[in-house]
Write a protein that holds these residues in place. Sequence first.
Motif, PDB file in Angstrom:
ATOM      1  N   PRO A  38       0.909  -1.100  -0.035  1.00 58.66           N
ATOM      2  CA  PRO A  38       0.001   0.156  -0.090  1.00 58.66           C
ATOM      3  C   PRO A  38       0.723   1.245  -0.028  1.00 58.66           C
ATOM      4  N   GLN A  39       2.024   1.189   0.712  1.00 58.41           N
ATOM      5  CA  GLN A  39       2.887   2.533   0.683  1.00 58.41           C
ATOM      6  C   GLN A  39       3.535   2.721  -0.626  1.00 58.41           C
ATOM      7  N   TYR A  40       3.747   1.427  -1.455  1.00 56.98           N
ATOM      8  CA  TYR A  40       4.348   1.619  -2.843  1.00 56.98           C
ATOM      9  C   TYR A  40       3.115   2.446  -3.707  1.00 56.98           C
ATOM     10  N   LEU A  41       1.894   2.049  -3.511  1.00 60.14           N
ATOM     11  CA  LEU A  41       0.895   2.457  -4.260  1.00 60.14           C
ATOM     12  C   LEU A  41       0.832   4.239  -4.113  1.00 60.14           C
ATOM     13  N   VAL A  42       0.981   4.489  -2.837  1.00 59.13           N
ATOM     14  CA  VAL A  42       0.822   5.972  -2.550  1.00 59.13           C
ATOM     15  C   VAL A  42       2.320   6.619  -3.222  1.00 59.13           C
ATOM     16  N   MET A  43       3.354   5.880  -3.139  1.00 57.63           N
ATOM     17  CA  MET A  43       4.500   6.291  -3.816  1.00 57.63           C
ATOM     18  C   MET A  43       4.256   6.677  -5.371  1.00 57.63           C
ATOM     19  N   LEU A  44       3.792   5.599  -5.751  1.00 56.88           N
ATOM     20  CA  LEU A  44       3.338   5.613  -7.463  1.00 56.88           C
ATOM     21  C   LEU A  44       2.689   6.815  -7.791  1.00 56.88           C
ATOM     22  N   VAL A  45       1.516   7.075  -6.927  1.00 50.08           N
ATOM     23  CA  VAL A  45       0.722   8.242  -7.333  1.00 50.08           C
ATOM     24  C   VAL A  45       1.710   9.532  -7.244  1.00 50.08           C
ATOM     25  N   LEU A  46       2.481   9.697  -6.224  1.00 50.70           N
ATOM     26  CA  LEU A  46       3.285  10.783  -5.966  1.00 50.70           C
ATOM     27  C   LEU A  46       4.378  11.013  -7.047  1.00 50.70           C
ATOM     28  N   TRP A  47       4.896   9.946  -7.330  1.00 49.08           N
ATOM     29  CA  TRP A  47       6.001  10.039  -8.505  1.00 49.08           C
ATOM     30  C   TRP A  47       5.361  10.293  -9.810  1.00 49.08           C
ATOM     31  N   GLU A  48       3.963   9.960  -9.880  1.00 51.09           N
ATOM     32  CA  GLU A  48       3.576  10.853 -11.291  1.00 51.09           C
ATOM     33  C   GLU A  48       3.107  12.231 -11.193  1.00 51.09           C
ATOM     34  N   ASN A  49       2.717  12.825  -9.939  1.00 48.48           N
ATOM     35  CA  ASN A  49       2.329  14.018  -9.893  1.00 48.48           C
ATOM     36  C   ASN A  49       2.188  14.354  -8.421  1.00 48.48           C
ATOM     37  N   GLU A  50       3.078  15.446  -8.105  1.00 51.91           N
ATOM     38  CA  GLU A  50       2.986  15.877  -6.532  1.00 51.91           C
ATOM     39  C   GLU A  50       3.207  17.350  -6.327  1.00 51.91           C
ATOM     40  N   PRO A  51       2.609  17.991  -5.565  1.00 50.31           N
ATOM     41  CA  PRO A  51       2.004  17.261  -4.302  1.00 50.31           C
ATOM     42  C   PRO A  51       0.648  16.968  -4.661  1.00 50.31           C
ATOM     43  N   ARG A  52       0.169  16.239  -3.852  1.00 55.22           N
ATOM     44  CA  ARG A  52      -1.226  15.645  -3.775  1.00 55.22           C
ATOM     45  C   ARG A  52      -1.815  15.893  -2.542  1.00 55.22           C
ATOM     46  N   ALA A 103      14.290  10.034  -4.722  1.00 52.20           N
ATOM     47  CA  ALA A 103      15.445   9.013  -5.014  1.00 52.20           C
ATOM     48  C   ALA A 103      15.117   7.754  -5.051  1.00 52.20           C
ATOM     49  N   LEU A 104      13.969   7.504  -4.172  1.00 49.84           N
ATOM     50  CA  LEU A 104      13.379   6.169  -4.212  1.00 49.84           C
ATOM     51  C   LEU A 104      12.781   5.837  -5.599  1.00 49.84           C
ATOM     52  N   SER A 105      12.159   6.540  -6.300  1.00 54.33           N
ATOM     53  CA  SER A 105      11.780   6.219  -7.812  1.00 54.33           C
ATOM     54  C   SER A 105      12.768   5.610  -8.680  1.00 54.33           C
ATOM     55  N   GLY A 106      13.907   6.031  -8.688  1.00 50.16           N
ATOM     56  CA  GLY A 106      14.896   5.333  -9.262  1.00 50.16           C
ATOM     57  C   GLY A 106      15.015   3.876  -9.041  1.00 50.16           C
ATOM     58  N   LYS A 107      15.043   3.642  -7.732  1.00 46.49           N
ATOM     59  CA  LYS A 107      15.376   2.284  -7.157  1.00 46.49           C
ATOM     60  C   LYS A 107      13.996   1.269  -7.441  1.00 46.49           C
ATOM     61  N   ALA A 108      12.876   1.998  -7.452  1.00 42.23           N
ATOM     62  CA  ALA A 108      11.611   1.349  -7.825  1.00 42.23           C
ATOM     63  C   ALA A 108      11.438   0.924  -9.422  1.00 42.23           C
ATOM     64  N   SER A 109      12.098   1.645  -9.928  1.00 43.15           N
ATOM     65  CA  SER A 109      11.916   1.833 -11.416  1.00 43.15           C
ATOM     66  C   SER A 109      12.002   0.282 -12.193  1.00 43.15           C
ATOM     67  N   ARG A 110      12.631  -0.678 -11.667  1.00 44.43           N
ATOM     68  CA  ARG A 110      12.707  -2.016 -12.027  1.00 44.43           C
ATOM     69  C   ARG A 110      11.674  -3.014 -11.950  1.00 44.43           C
ATOM     70  N   ILE A 111      10.861  -2.448 -10.873  1.00 37.07           N
ATOM     71  CA  ILE A 111       9.950  -3.394 -10.238  1.00 37.07           C
ATOM     72  C   ILE A 111       8.654  -3.784 -11.247  1.00 37.07           C
ATOM     73  N   PRO A 112       8.375  -2.918 -12.116  1.00 40.12           N
ATOM     74  CA  PRO A 112       7.113  -3.290 -13.138  1.00 40.12           C
ATOM     75  C   PRO A 112       7.804  -4.505 -13.924  1.00 40.12           C
TER      76      PRO A 112
END
Length: 144
Positions: A38-52, A103-112
């Motif tokens: 669930p935290q990952y899902l929140v971060m995905l939304v924020l990486w797309e467009n923030e602030p929210r 910075a975490l978004s770069g680390k998460a980029s390989r997950i999909p």
Amino acid sequence: MTDAPRLDRQVCFALYSASRAATAVYRPLLDELGLTYPQYLVMLVLWENEPRGVRELGDELGLDSGTLSPLLKRLEALSFVERRRSGEDERRVAVHLTDAGQALSGKASRIPQRLADAAGLSPRELEQLRETLGKLTAALHGAH
């Protein structure tokens, strides 16, 4: 009892099983990031467009404030997000990424891609599945 429902023919069970299997693949990948799903899902939304706004995040993720608030509190404790009150409206709280959250978004980029590899489906098959699930979700939301 030839007309009795069978487990292996239930769409709900196929969805449930697929969800559990996908979450099992995600878990070790997200553990590396220090995030729950669930935290990952929140971060995905924020990486797309923030602030929210908090309400906006809840609407997009289908989460109520009782579920979302603890998620945001934990992400804030991890120093990935900051919650700030709006200067225009004190009732409105916006969620911003911190530098660490960015910075975490770069680390998460390989997950999909790792999930796609585990699924053994082509990119087109995965896209078709996502589209079909999106249609199913929209239809079921409209049915109640």
